[in-house]
Motif scaffolding. Structure first.
Motif, PDB file in Angstrom:
ATOM      1  N   VAL A 137      16.680  20.631 -13.114  1.00 57.73           N
ATOM      2  CA  VAL A 137      17.405  20.611 -11.841  1.00 57.73           C
ATOM      3  C   VAL A 137      16.461  20.273 -10.699  1.00 57.73           C
ATOM      4  O   VAL A 137      16.788  19.467  -9.809  1.00 57.73           O
ATOM      5  N   MET A 138      15.284  20.857 -10.699  1.00 58.01           N
ATOM      6  CA  MET A 138      14.316  20.596  -9.641  1.00 58.01           C
ATOM      7  C   MET A 138      13.861  19.134  -9.663  1.00 58.01           C
ATOM      8  O   MET A 138      13.700  18.498  -8.615  1.00 58.01           O
ATOM      9  N   VAL A 139      13.666  18.586 -10.855  1.00 54.31           N
ATOM     10  CA  VAL A 139      13.258  17.185 -10.961  1.00 54.31           C
ATOM     11  C   VAL A 139      14.349  16.257 -10.458  1.00 54.31           C
ATOM     12  O   VAL A 139      14.089  15.284  -9.736  1.00 54.31           O
ATOM     13  N   MET A 140      15.594  16.556 -10.805  1.00 53.84           N
ATOM     14  CA  MET A 140      16.702  15.709 -10.340  1.00 53.84           C
ATOM     15  C   MET A 140      16.861  15.778  -8.829  1.00 53.84           C
ATOM     16  O   MET A 140      17.084  14.751  -8.165  1.00 53.84           O
ATOM     17  N   LEU A 141      16.746  16.971  -8.251  1.00 51.59           N
ATOM     18  CA  LEU A 141      16.829  17.093  -6.795  1.00 51.59           C
ATOM     19  C   LEU A 141      15.670  16.375  -6.121  1.00 51.59           C
ATOM     20  O   LEU A 141      15.845  15.751  -5.056  1.00 51.59           O
ATOM     21  N   THR A 142      14.497  16.452  -6.723  1.00 52.17           N
ATOM     22  CA  THR A 142      13.350  15.720  -6.178  1.00 52.17           C
ATOM     23  C   THR A 142      13.589  14.223  -6.221  1.00 52.17           C
ATOM     24  O   THR A 142      13.238  13.495  -5.287  1.00 52.17           O
ATOM     25  N   GLY A 143      14.203  13.751  -7.310  1.00 48.00           N
ATOM     26  CA  GLY A 143      14.497  12.320  -7.410  1.00 48.00           C
ATOM     27  C   GLY A 143      15.437  11.852  -6.319  1.00 48.00           C
ATOM     28  O   GLY A 143      15.236  10.798  -5.708  1.00 48.00           O
ATOM     29  N   TYR A 144      16.492  12.646  -6.050  1.00 52.32           N
ATOM     30  CA  TYR A 144      17.415  12.284  -4.971  1.00 52.32           C
ATOM     31  C   TYR A 144      16.722  12.326  -3.617  1.00 52.32           C
ATOM     32  O   TYR A 144      17.101  11.595  -2.700  1.00 52.32           O
TER      33      TYR A 144
ATOM     34  N   HIS B 231       0.833  -1.205   0.000  1.00 50.88           N
ATOM     35  CA  HIS B 231       0.000   0.000   0.000  1.00 50.88           C
ATOM     36  C   HIS B 231       0.869   1.256   0.000  1.00 50.88           C
ATOM     37  O   HIS B 231       0.613   2.202  -0.766  1.00 50.88           O
ATOM     38  N   GLN B 232       1.888   1.283   0.860  1.00 46.02           N
ATOM     39  CA  GLN B 232       2.762   2.443   0.910  1.00 46.02           C
ATOM     40  C   GLN B 232       3.553   2.598  -0.382  1.00 46.02           C
ATOM     41  O   GLN B 232       3.731   3.726  -0.871  1.00 46.02           O
ATOM     42  N   ILE B 233       4.025   1.490  -0.942  1.00 44.16           N
ATOM     43  CA  ILE B 233       4.787   1.568  -2.188  1.00 44.16           C
ATOM     44  C   ILE B 233       3.896   2.030  -3.336  1.00 44.16           C
ATOM     45  O   ILE B 233       4.308   2.833  -4.188  1.00 44.16           O
ATOM     46  N   LEU B 234       2.658   1.534  -3.384  1.00 39.59           N
ATOM     47  CA  LEU B 234       1.730   1.967  -4.432  1.00 39.59           C
ATOM     48  C   LEU B 234       1.422   3.452  -4.312  1.00 39.59           C
ATOM     49  O   LEU B 234       1.369   4.172  -5.330  1.00 39.59           O
ATOM     50  N   LEU B 235       1.214   3.929  -3.087  1.00 43.03           N
ATOM     51  CA  LEU B 235       0.985   5.360  -2.888  1.00 43.03           C
ATOM     52  C   LEU B 235       2.201   6.171  -3.327  1.00 43.03           C
ATOM     53  O   LEU B 235       2.062   7.239  -3.950  1.00 43.03           O
ATOM     54  N   PHE B 236       3.387   5.669  -3.033  1.00 41.42           N
ATOM     55  CA  PHE B 236       4.614   6.359  -3.452  1.00 41.42           C
ATOM     56  C   PHE B 236       4.704   6.418  -4.972  1.00 41.42           C
ATOM     57  O   PHE B 236       5.039   7.465  -5.544  1.00 41.42           O
ATOM     58  N   LEU B 237       4.414   5.312  -5.662  1.00 45.97           N
ATOM     59  CA  LEU B 237       4.482   5.301  -7.122  1.00 45.97           C
ATOM     60  C   LEU B 237       3.457   6.254  -7.733  1.00 45.97           C
ATOM     61  O   LEU B 237       3.761   6.947  -8.718  1.00 45.97           O
ATOM     62  N   CYS B 238       2.264   6.297  -7.162  1.00 45.48           N
ATOM     63  CA  CYS B 238       1.251   7.228  -7.674  1.00 45.48           C
ATOM     64  C   CYS B 238       1.699   8.677  -7.496  1.00 45.48           C
ATOM     65  O   CYS B 238       1.516   9.514  -8.389  1.00 45.48           O
ATOM     66  N   THR B 239       2.306   8.974  -6.348  1.00 43.19           N
ATOM     67  CA  THR B 239       2.803  10.330  -6.116  1.00 43.19           C
ATOM     68  C   THR B 239       3.914  10.686  -7.104  1.00 43.19           C
ATOM     69  O   THR B 239       3.949  11.795  -7.652  1.00 43.19           O
ATOM     70  N   VAL B 240       4.811   9.751  -7.335  1.00 40.41           N
ATOM     71  CA  VAL B 240       5.901   9.989  -8.282  1.00 40.41           C
ATOM     72  C   VAL B 240       5.360  10.216  -9.688  1.00 40.41           C
ATOM     73  O   VAL B 240       5.810  11.120 -10.418  1.00 40.41           O
ATOM     74  N   MET B 241       4.365   9.417 -10.095  1.00 36.78           N
ATOM     75  CA  MET B 241       3.798   9.586 -11.427  1.00 36.78           C
ATOM     76  C   MET B 241       3.107  10.935 -11.573  1.00 36.78           C
ATOM     77  O   MET B 241       3.191  11.582 -12.627  1.00 36.78           O
ATOM     78  N   MET B 242       2.428  11.400 -10.534  1.00 39.11           N
ATOM     79  CA  MET B 242       1.797  12.719 -10.602  1.00 39.11           C
ATOM     80  C   MET B 242       2.850  13.816 -10.743  1.00 39.11           C
ATOM     81  O   MET B 242       2.687  14.761 -11.520  1.00 39.11           O
ATOM     82  N   ILE B 243       3.964  13.694  -9.986  1.00 35.57           N
ATOM     83  CA  ILE B 243       5.042  14.686 -10.104  1.00 35.57           C
ATOM     84  C   ILE B 243       5.630  14.675 -11.506  1.00 35.57           C
ATOM     85  O   ILE B 243       5.880  15.728 -12.110  1.00 35.57           O
TER      86      ILE B 243
END
Length: 299
Positions: free
Chosen positions: A216-223, A152-164
Motif C-alpha cells: 500500500v505504501m509503495v502504491m501511494l508513493t507511486g501515485y 539531469h532532473q529526470i535522471l535524479l528522479f529515476l535514481c531516487t525511484v530506483m533507491m525507493i
C-alpha cells in the motif's frame, strides 16, 4: 545542425534544397513521398510478422527490397549533396538512415538457417524507419531541446525511484515467504517496479499483513511521484515554446521583455523596439500628413 551544409553551387545545391528543405513545391512533394514510403515499409514489416499473411511472403520480400533500394538511393543522394557527408552519418538522423537499410543488406551475408534469431532481429530493426518521420515534425526540435535541458532532473528522479524500489523490495524479500514468489531480491525488485507504477500484474503479491501494508505504501508513493517528471518536462517544453516565439529584447522605455519576435513596438508603452529608433520629428510630420500623402521614406 552545423554538419548539414550544401556542397558547392550547382546541381548538388539544388538537390540539397529539394532533400533537406521544404520551402518549394518540389521539396514538399519529396517529403510527402518519403513519408508515405516510410509508413508503407513499416506496415510491411509489421504485416510480415502476422501468420495469416504468410502466403504473401514473396510480395513482402520483393516490396522490402524495393524500399531498401529506394532508401539506399535516397541516402546516397543525401550524402552526395552535402559538403561533409561523413559528418552527416554521425548525426542522429544519419544513424537512423543507416539503420533503416542496414538490416536488409546484412541479411544477405548472414545464413538464415544457422542464425534464425539474428535474422529475425535484423528484420525487426527495420521498424526504426519510423524514427525518420521525426525530421518532418517541426515541433520535434522543441521536445528534443526540452529533454536535453531536463535530463539531469529526470535522471535524479529515476535514481531516487530506483533507491525507493530497492529498499522496499529488499524489506519485502526478507519478510515474505518464498512460496509467495519472492525467491530473490531481483524478483522482489520486479514486484516493486510493477507496484510503484501501479500496474499490478498480480503474478507476485505479498501474503503477510506487513508485506501488504508495504505494498500500500509503495502504491501511494507511486501515485505521489508519478507526476514529477511530467511537470519537469512540461516546464521545459513551455520554456522552449516561449524562447521560440518571444524575443529577449527589452523595451528601452519601460524594460518590458515579453515581446514577440516580429514586434515593432512595445506592448506596454509603445516604444519603438528596432535598433534604429526613428526620429520623433519625422514621425510627427508623417502622421500629420493626409494618408494619401504619406510615404515609407517619411517614417
Amino acid at each position: 545542425m552545423s554538419q548539414i551544409r550544401p556542397a558547392k553551387a550547382g546541381p548538388r545545391t539544388r538537390l540539397f534544397q529539394i532533400i533537406f528543405e521544404s520551402d518549394t513545391r518540389l521539396a514538399k512533394a519529396f517529403d510527402i513521398a518519403l513519408i508515405l514510403s516510410i509508413l508503407a515499409s513499416v506496415a510491411i514489416v509489421m504485416l510480415d510478422s502476422v501468420n495469416r499473411f504468410k502466403h504473401y511472403g514473396d510480395f513482402f520480400y520483393i516490396a522490402e527490397w524495393g524500399f531498401t533500394l529506394l532508401f539506399t538511393v535516397e541516402l546516397g543522394l543525401r550524402l552526395y549533396c552535402l559538403e561533409r557527408p561523413l559528418r552527416y552519418l554521425t548525426t542522429f538522423f544519419g544513424i537512423i538512415d543507416v539503420l533503416s537499410i542496414l538490416p536488409t543488406w546484412l541479411a544477405l551475408i548472414i545464413p538464415g538457417a544457422q542464425s534464425l534469431l539474428v535474422v529475425r532481429l535484423l528484420r525487426v530493426l527495420r521498424i526504426f524507419r519510423i524514427l525518420r518521420l521525426m525530421q518532418f515534425v517541426g515541433e520535434g526540435r522543441l521536445l528534443v531541446d526540452a529533454l536535453k535541458r531536463s535530463w539531469h532532473q529526470i535522471l535524479l528522479f529515476l535514481c531516487t525511484v530506483m533507491m525507493i524500489v530497492i529498499i522496499f523490495s529488499s524489506v519485502v524479500y526478507l519478510i515474505e515467504p518464498r512460496e509467495a514468489g519472492f525467491t530473490s531480491i531481483p524478483k522482489a525488485v520486479y514486484w516493486g517496479i510493477v507496484t510503484l507504477t501501479t500496474v499490478g500484474y498480480g503474478d507476485i503479491s505479498p501474503v503477510t499483513p506487513l508485506g501488504q501494508f508495504i505494498s500500500v505504501m509503495v502504491m501511494l508513493t507511486g501515485y505521489s511521484i508519478i507526476a514529477i517528471p511530467t511537470g519537469v518536462f512540461s516546464a521545459e517544453v513551455i520554456r522552449s515554446i516561449r524562447a521560440e516565439r518571444y524575443s529577449d529584447e527589452a523595451c528601452p522605455g519601460c524594460g518590458y521583455d515579453r515581446h514577440e519576435r516580429n514586434a515593432r513596438y512595445c506592448l506596454r508603452c509603445g516604444t519603438w523596439l528596432n535598433e534604429e529608433t526613428p526620429d520623433p520629428r519625422k514621425v510627427r510630420r508623417a502622421l500629420s500628413k493626409p494618408p494619401s500623402d504619406r510615404s515609407d521614406t517619411d517614417t
